[in-house]
Design an enzyme around this catalytic site. Structure first.
Site, PDB file in Angstrom:
ATOM      1  N   ALA A 218      94.369  63.957  45.267  1.00  0.00           N
ATOM      2  CA  ALA A 218      93.760  63.023  46.220  1.00  0.00           C
ATOM      3  C   ALA A 218      92.782  63.762  47.134  1.00  0.00           C
ATOM      4  O   ALA A 218      91.667  63.276  47.380  1.00  0.00           O
ATOM      5  CB  ALA A 218      94.842  62.347  47.056  1.00  0.00           C
ATOM      6  N   CYS A 272      87.096  72.480  39.964  1.00  0.00           N
ATOM      7  CA  CYS A 272      88.163  71.516  40.299  1.00  0.00           C
ATOM      8  C   CYS A 272      87.756  70.053  40.418  1.00  0.00           C
ATOM      9  O   CYS A 272      88.457  69.183  39.910  1.00  0.00           O
ATOM     10  CB  CYS A 272      88.811  71.935  41.617  1.00  0.00           C
ATOM     11  SG  CYS A 272      89.608  73.526  41.512  1.00  0.00           S
ATOM     12  N   ARG A 447      69.033  71.868  47.454  1.00  0.00           N
ATOM     13  CA  ARG A 447      70.085  72.126  48.454  1.00  0.00           C
ATOM     14  C   ARG A 447      69.587  71.956  49.889  1.00  0.00           C
ATOM     15  O   ARG A 447      70.275  72.313  50.838  1.00  0.00           O
ATOM     16  CB  ARG A 447      70.606  73.562  48.297  1.00  0.00           C
ATOM     17  CG  ARG A 447      71.250  73.824  46.955  1.00  0.00           C
ATOM     18  CD  ARG A 447      72.610  73.186  46.858  1.00  0.00           C
ATOM     19  NE  ARG A 447      73.222  73.441  45.569  1.00  0.00           N
ATOM     20  CZ  ARG A 447      74.507  73.196  45.311  1.00  0.00           C
ATOM     21  NH1 ARG A 447      75.291  72.697  46.231  1.00  0.00           N
ATOM     22  NH2 ARG A 447      74.988  73.422  44.116  1.00  0.00           N
TER      23      ARG A 447
HETATM   24  P1  NAI Z   1      91.232  81.094  36.549  1.00  0.00           P
HETATM   25  O1  NAI Z   1      90.750  80.695  35.185  1.00  0.00           O
HETATM   26  O2  NAI Z   1      90.349  81.908  37.416  1.00  0.00           O
HETATM   27  O3  NAI Z   1      92.628  81.879  36.417  1.00  0.00           O
HETATM   28  C1  NAI Z   1      93.668  81.521  35.558  1.00  0.00           C
HETATM   29  C2  NAI Z   1      94.244  82.806  34.957  1.00  0.00           C
HETATM   30  O4  NAI Z   1      95.456  82.499  34.267  1.00  0.00           O
HETATM   31  C3  NAI Z   1      93.322  83.471  33.934  1.00  0.00           C
HETATM   32  O5  NAI Z   1      93.009  84.785  34.337  1.00  0.00           O
HETATM   33  C4  NAI Z   1      94.139  83.450  32.625  1.00  0.00           C
HETATM   34  O6  NAI Z   1      93.920  84.590  31.813  1.00  0.00           O
HETATM   35  C5  NAI Z   1      95.567  83.378  33.161  1.00  0.00           C
HETATM   36  N1  NAI Z   1      96.551  82.839  32.229  1.00  0.00           N
HETATM   37  C6  NAI Z   1      96.472  81.699  31.493  1.00  0.00           C
HETATM   38  N2  NAI Z   1      97.616  81.530  30.788  1.00  0.00           N
HETATM   39  C7  NAI Z   1      98.431  82.573  31.101  1.00  0.00           C
HETATM   40  C8  NAI Z   1      99.750  82.958  30.698  1.00  0.00           C
HETATM   41  N3  NAI Z   1     100.477  82.189  29.849  1.00  0.00           N
HETATM   42  N4  NAI Z   1     100.273  84.104  31.179  1.00  0.00           N
HETATM   43  C9  NAI Z   1      99.556  84.881  32.049  1.00  0.00           C
HETATM   44  N5  NAI Z   1      98.297  84.558  32.475  1.00  0.00           N
HETATM   45  C10 NAI Z   1      97.751  83.421  32.005  1.00  0.00           C
HETATM   46  O7  NAI Z   1      91.636  79.742  37.289  1.00  0.00           O
HETATM   47  P2  NAI Z   1      91.710  79.461  38.872  1.00  0.00           P
HETATM   48  O8  NAI Z   1      90.402  79.047  39.399  1.00  0.00           O
HETATM   49  O9  NAI Z   1      92.467  80.577  39.518  1.00  0.00           O
HETATM   50  O10 NAI Z   1      92.611  78.161  38.864  1.00  0.00           O
HETATM   51  C11 NAI Z   1      93.993  78.182  38.554  1.00  0.00           C
HETATM   52  C12 NAI Z   1      94.578  76.851  38.933  1.00  0.00           C
HETATM   53  O11 NAI Z   1      94.435  76.629  40.335  1.00  0.00           O
HETATM   54  C13 NAI Z   1      93.928  75.657  38.243  1.00  0.00           C
HETATM   55  O12 NAI Z   1      94.927  74.694  37.982  1.00  0.00           O
HETATM   56  C14 NAI Z   1      92.981  75.112  39.291  1.00  0.00           C
HETATM   57  O13 NAI Z   1      92.742  73.750  39.129  1.00  0.00           O
HETATM   58  C15 NAI Z   1      93.744  75.415  40.566  1.00  0.00           C
HETATM   59  N6  NAI Z   1      92.912  75.574  41.758  1.00  0.00           N
HETATM   60  C16 NAI Z   1      91.722  76.248  41.728  1.00  0.00           C
HETATM   61  C17 NAI Z   1      90.959  76.407  42.871  1.00  0.00           C
HETATM   62  C18 NAI Z   1      89.653  77.120  42.826  1.00  0.00           C
HETATM   63  O14 NAI Z   1      88.925  77.038  43.816  1.00  0.00           O
HETATM   64  N7  NAI Z   1      89.314  77.818  41.791  1.00  0.00           N
HETATM   65  C19 NAI Z   1      91.413  75.888  44.166  1.00  0.00           C
HETATM   66  C20 NAI Z   1      92.684  75.258  44.114  1.00  0.00           C
HETATM   67  C21 NAI Z   1      93.393  75.109  42.940  1.00  0.00           C
END
Ligand code: NAI
Length: 480
Positions: A218, A272, A447
């Site tokens: 949300a 996101c 921008r």
């Molecule tokens: P990212 O892609 O930067 O990091 C995810 C990491 O998880 C990758 O390095 C990947 O290699 C690792 N990974 C995947 N499967 C794995 C496993 N089975 N074992 C070990 N490592 C594994 O993604 P990010 O941006 O950090 O996002 C992560 C989550 O947080 C997502 O659900 C996203 O929607 C959420 N999120 C992201 C924000 C952002 O600003 N990027 C803010 C708030 C939430």
């Protein structure tokens, strides 16, 4: 000593755990990932993500109580609290393709936790997930529990890239969702105790699991909706002669509305907003709420419209063709102060201009040539997978070159498109840029960072989103 392990060393896992380690010297924090290159970068001098202030935080606690490792199983089995912060991409195939969240990585993390655990664990959802994911994870864990007890908490992350460290140090709120059973409340308290090292108690909110999961979706939907609302207004401003900055200022002065997140732009991006809204839309559809689903879908449609509108402005202003013309693209990241290009509007704008056969010269202070080429050749949604599982770009886009600075990008160009609001673009020597460009020289500011009057005085034809149109543009064909 309490031990924390975070699965997923990405934009969320890395900074979040670094800030926990810094504020909680008595807690040992291990961040693990299946990507070897990511972990070696976290252990080296060049961190895998650019985020102001992150280097200092990591340097202070790495090797002390903060560790980065690929030994996922060891750290998971030793931990008391396990954060899961893995990718949750949009599904590209099967049921819910193009909308639903793909929980492959989450499920495999949960199964691995069940395999290697020898003691009771608190498992914390950090990734943004569909509502009721915690329940599914709980089922996987309890059906494979071997007598071990798991408590699942939802603790969605609200940091914004570019200000992540500031946001983590001083969050508006920390949200913890958990079961309302004695064990659930105990687990919630344990996580609350971690944050209480530096976050005031009244900013730590506790809810039930589903409320926490839904609140994250949300919040992103509301934020993206504000951007689409002001962008929709920007189109009307251009049609009527109103100035969107003046309208935003006047509207934002209403204390019920507030001034933040009201800048018109070429569109929102980032990993996101689109993903989470699509997810929300899917959940609404699955719950028999088509009207609600359509309402939120419109936020994405307006965002796509805004990107198309920008491309159409560029092409129509330049005599209805950009074929063979050099166009400088200033900024490729989805916002300033990050090197992140996931879902950046620059991808769609560049693809649109390439579709009209433009030659692009791209400059971004934080994005590499390799990343730009990957982004321009990758299919929709393929970006949101661990790096070693992403498709390699089979070809490079020949009409695209990457420049060292804005001046090199703009040399001999017919037009400049500003697609990221990097501060340095405000203070460029536009006279020097103008002198080295083809004439007429155009600036398309996606921008609203340039001083329009100053640039017009130099001789540029300037388009700025939602601003009264340059007389030149008024005489060009109307844009869709
Ligand atoms: P990212 O892609 O930067 O990091 C995810 C990491 O998880 C990758 O390095 C990947 O290699 C690792 N990974 C995947 N499967 C794995 C496993 N089975 N074992 C070990 N490592 C594994 O993604 P990010 O941006 O950090 O996002 C992560 C989550 O947080 C997502 O659900 C996203 O929607 C959420 N999120 C992201 C924000 C952002 O600003 N990027 C803010 C708030 C939430």
């Amino acid at each position: 000593m309490v031990k924390i392990c975070c699965i997923g060393a990405g934009y969320v896992g890395g900074p979040t755990m670094a800030v926990i380690a810094l504020n909680c010297p008595a807690i040992e924090v291990a961040v693990v990932d299946i990507s070897v290159s990511r972990i070696s970068a976290w252990n080296g001098d060049q961190l895998p993500i650019y985020e102001p202030g992150l280097d200092e935080v990591v340097k202070q606690c790495r090797g002390r109580n903060l560790f980065f490792s690929t030994d996922v199983e060891k750290h998971v089995s030793e931990a008391d609290i396990i954060f899961v912060s893995v990718n949750t991409p949009t599904k590209t195939r099967g049921l819910g393709a193009g909308k639903a969240a793909d929980l492959t990585y989450w499920e495999s993390a949960a199964r691995m936790i069940a395999d290697v655990s020898k003691s009771n664990k608190i498992v914390v959802e950090k990734s943004t997930v569909p509502v009721k994911t915690a329940e599914a994870i709980e089922r996987i864990l309890t059906h494979n529990s071997k007598g071990i007890k798991y408590q699942i908490l939802s603790n969605p992350e609200f940091l914004a890239e570019g200000t992540a460290i500031q946001d983590l140090f001083n969050p508006d709120r920390v949200l913890i969702g958990g079961r309302e059973t004695p064990e659930g409340l105990k687990a919630t308290q344990a996580l609350r105790d971690v944050y209480a090292h530096w976050v005031p108690q009244d900013r730590i909110i506790t809810t039930n699991l589903w409320s926490a999961e839904l609140s994250k979706l949300a919040a992103n939907a509301f934020l993206a909706q504000r951007i689409s609302s002001v962008n929709a207004m920007s189109a009307l401003c251009e049609a009527t002669g109103a100035d969107v900055s003046q309208v935003s200022h006047a509207v934002g002065k209403d204390s019920r509305i507030g001034p933040k997140f009201l800048n018109a732009s070429v569109g929102f991006g980032g990993s996101c907003f689109q993903k989470d809204i699509l997810n929300l839309v899917y959940i609404c559809e699955c719950n028999g709420l088509p009207e609600v689903a359509n309402y939120w879908k419109q936020v994405i449609k307006v965002n796509d419209y805004q990107k198309n509108r920008f491309v159409n402005r560029v092409v129509s202003s330049m005599f209805n063709t950009v074929s063979g013309k050099k166009i400088a693209i200033l900024g490729f990241a989805f916002k300033k102060d990050t090197g992140d290009t996931r879902e950046t509007p620059a991808i769609d704008v560049c693809k649109g201009l390439l579709g009209d056969k433009a030659q692009l010269s791209i400059y971004d202070p934080q994005v590499t040539e390799d990343q730009i080429q990957r982004d321009l050749t990758m299919n929709k949604f393929d970006w949101d997978h661990p790096i070693h599982l992403q498709p390699m770009s089979p070809t490079t886009v020949k009409q695209v070159s990457v420049a060292w600075d804005a001046y090199a990008a703009a040399k001999d160009a017919h037009a400049l498109c500003i697609l990221t609001e990097w501060d340095e673009f405000k203070t460029l020597d536009y006279r020097r840029i103008f002198d080295n460009m083809q004439k007429p020289a155009f600036v398309f500011d996606g921008r609203n960072v340039v001083n329009i009057e100053m640039l017009r005085e130099i001789g540029f034809i300037v388009y700025s989103i939602g601003k009264p149109l340059d007389p030149w543009l008024k005489n060009m064909p109307a844009v869709a």
